[in-house]
Write a protein that holds these residues in place. Sequence first.
Motif, PDB file in Angstrom:
ATOM      1  N   VAL A 150       0.838  -1.192   0.000  1.00 57.56           N
ATOM      2  CA  VAL A 150       0.000   0.000   0.000  1.00 57.56           C
ATOM      3  C   VAL A 150       0.877   1.247   0.000  1.00 57.56           C
ATOM      4  CG1 VAL A 150      -1.907   1.165   1.182  1.00 57.56           C
ATOM      5  CG2 VAL A 150      -1.605  -1.313   1.460  1.00 57.56           C
TER       6      VAL A 150
ATOM      7  N   LEU B  48      -1.872   6.539   1.088  1.00 57.90           N
ATOM      8  CA  LEU B  48      -3.150   5.826   1.048  1.00 57.90           C
ATOM      9  C   LEU B  48      -3.403   5.105   2.373  1.00 57.90           C
ATOM     10  CD1 LEU B  48      -5.477   5.275  -0.896  1.00 57.90           C
ATOM     11  CD2 LEU B  48      -4.215   3.309  -1.750  1.00 57.90           C
TER      12      LEU B  48
ATOM     13  N   GLU C 270      -4.592   7.450   5.037  1.00 55.78           N
ATOM     14  CA  GLU C 270      -6.004   7.809   4.867  1.00 55.78           C
ATOM     15  C   GLU C 270      -6.936   6.752   5.448  1.00 55.78           C
ATOM     16  OE1 GLU C 270      -6.963   8.671   0.799  1.00 55.78           O
ATOM     17  OE2 GLU C 270      -5.378  10.174   0.644  1.00 55.78           O
ATOM     18  N   VAL C 271      -6.604   5.463   5.251  1.00 50.62           N
ATOM     19  CA  VAL C 271      -7.492   4.400   5.727  1.00 50.62           C
ATOM     20  C   VAL C 271      -7.387   4.224   7.241  1.00 50.62           C
ATOM     21  CG1 VAL C 271      -6.008   2.368   5.454  1.00 50.62           C
ATOM     22  CG2 VAL C 271      -8.436   2.147   5.109  1.00 50.62           C
TER      23      VAL C 271
ATOM     24  N   ALA D 177      -9.319  -4.276  -0.282  1.00 53.74           N
ATOM     25  CA  ALA D 177      -8.356  -3.583  -1.128  1.00 53.74           C
ATOM     26  C   ALA D 177      -8.510  -4.041  -2.577  1.00 53.74           C
ATOM     27  CB  ALA D 177      -6.928  -3.863  -0.651  1.00 53.74           C
ATOM     28  N   SER D 178      -8.335  -3.101  -3.492  1.00 50.82           N
ATOM     29  CA  SER D 178      -8.356  -3.450  -4.916  1.00 50.82           C
ATOM     30  C   SER D 178      -7.050  -3.002  -5.537  1.00 50.82           C
ATOM     31  CB  SER D 178      -9.536  -2.788  -5.620  1.00 50.82           C
ATOM     32  OG  SER D 178      -9.355  -1.387  -5.668  1.00 50.82           O
ATOM     33  N   GLY D 179      -6.670  -3.682  -6.615  1.00 51.38           N
ATOM     34  CA  GLY D 179      -5.437  -3.339  -7.308  1.00 51.38           C
ATOM     35  C   GLY D 179      -5.057  -4.436  -8.271  1.00 51.38           C
TER      36      GLY D 179
ATOM     37  N   VAL E 270      -1.809  -2.137  -4.267  1.00 50.58           N
ATOM     38  CA  VAL E 270      -3.104  -1.551  -3.934  1.00 50.58           C
ATOM     39  C   VAL E 270      -3.320  -0.205  -4.622  1.00 50.58           C
ATOM     40  CG1 VAL E 270      -4.506  -0.658  -2.019  1.00 50.58           C
ATOM     41  CG2 VAL E 270      -3.181  -2.752  -1.729  1.00 50.58           C
ATOM     42  N   ARG E 271      -4.531  -0.076  -5.201  1.00 47.89           N
ATOM     43  CA  ARG E 271      -4.988   1.204  -5.773  1.00 47.89           C
ATOM     44  C   ARG E 271      -5.986   1.877  -4.842  1.00 47.89           C
ATOM     45  NH1 ARG E 271      -5.791  -0.882 -11.712  1.00 47.89           N
ATOM     46  NH2 ARG E 271      -3.720  -0.488 -12.518  1.00 47.89           N
ATOM     47  N   THR E 272      -6.879   1.065  -4.249  1.00 47.74           N
ATOM     48  CA  THR E 272      -7.854   1.591  -3.298  1.00 47.74           C
ATOM     49  C   THR E 272      -7.935   0.646  -2.110  1.00 47.74           C
ATOM     50  OG1 THR E 272      -9.758   0.432  -4.239  1.00 47.74           O
ATOM     51  CG2 THR E 272      -9.269   2.614  -5.138  1.00 47.74           C
ATOM     52  N   ILE E 273      -8.221   1.214  -0.952  1.00 51.35           N
ATOM     53  CA  ILE E 273      -8.353   0.401   0.263  1.00 51.35           C
ATOM     54  C   ILE E 273      -9.315   1.119   1.203  1.00 51.35           C
ATOM     55  CG2 ILE E 273      -6.317   1.453   1.346  1.00 51.35           C
ATOM     56  CD1 ILE E 273      -5.786  -1.347   2.616  1.00 51.35           C
ATOM     57  N   ARG E 274     -10.113   0.313   1.888  1.00 50.00           N
ATOM     58  CA  ARG E 274     -11.041   0.870   2.873  1.00 50.00           C
ATOM     59  C   ARG E 274     -11.272  -0.160   3.977  1.00 50.00           C
ATOM     60  NH1 ARG E 274     -16.184  -1.355   2.086  1.00 50.00           N
ATOM     61  NH2 ARG E 274     -16.416  -2.373   0.085  1.00 50.00           N
TER      62      ARG E 274
END
Length: 137
Positions: free
Chosen positions: A76, A80, A83-84, A94-96, A128-132
């Motif tokens: 990650v 990013l 932020e999470v 997570a996406s990527g 990872v591109r996005t994670i929440r």
Amino acid sequence: MQLTKEEALELMNALQPHITGFSVTFQLEGKPGQEIICGGKVTKIVDMSQWGDENEQGWLIYVTLDDGAGEMLIVVPGLLWEEVDAEVGDVVIASGILFSLPKTCQFKSKADTDILVVRADDPLRLLVRTIRKLPKE
């Protein structure tokens, strides 16, 4: 921090609507460059900013997720991850893209010929591109 069988099943049921597969499937059938969505309980965090320059902007965080079926290493970007704001024990999605590190060693023989040894046993990781965080029910 090994999950019990009941905890693993509960986690897998919570993750299933949000992910494209589980870690074991990605390791067996995944291809480098494949877009995926994975998730799991954070079990380990290695913050690489602790080993670099204080002013460095592009640091990485290595995170191990347990999805009940196995473990997945995700990489990650530091900003990013900030932020999470996840910690060990939190469940994240997570996406990527999947990637693996090519491992090729080149040796010279006594006859001055090149010998290449390729290791293909390195597990796939997720860049990872996005994670929440997955909200707690």
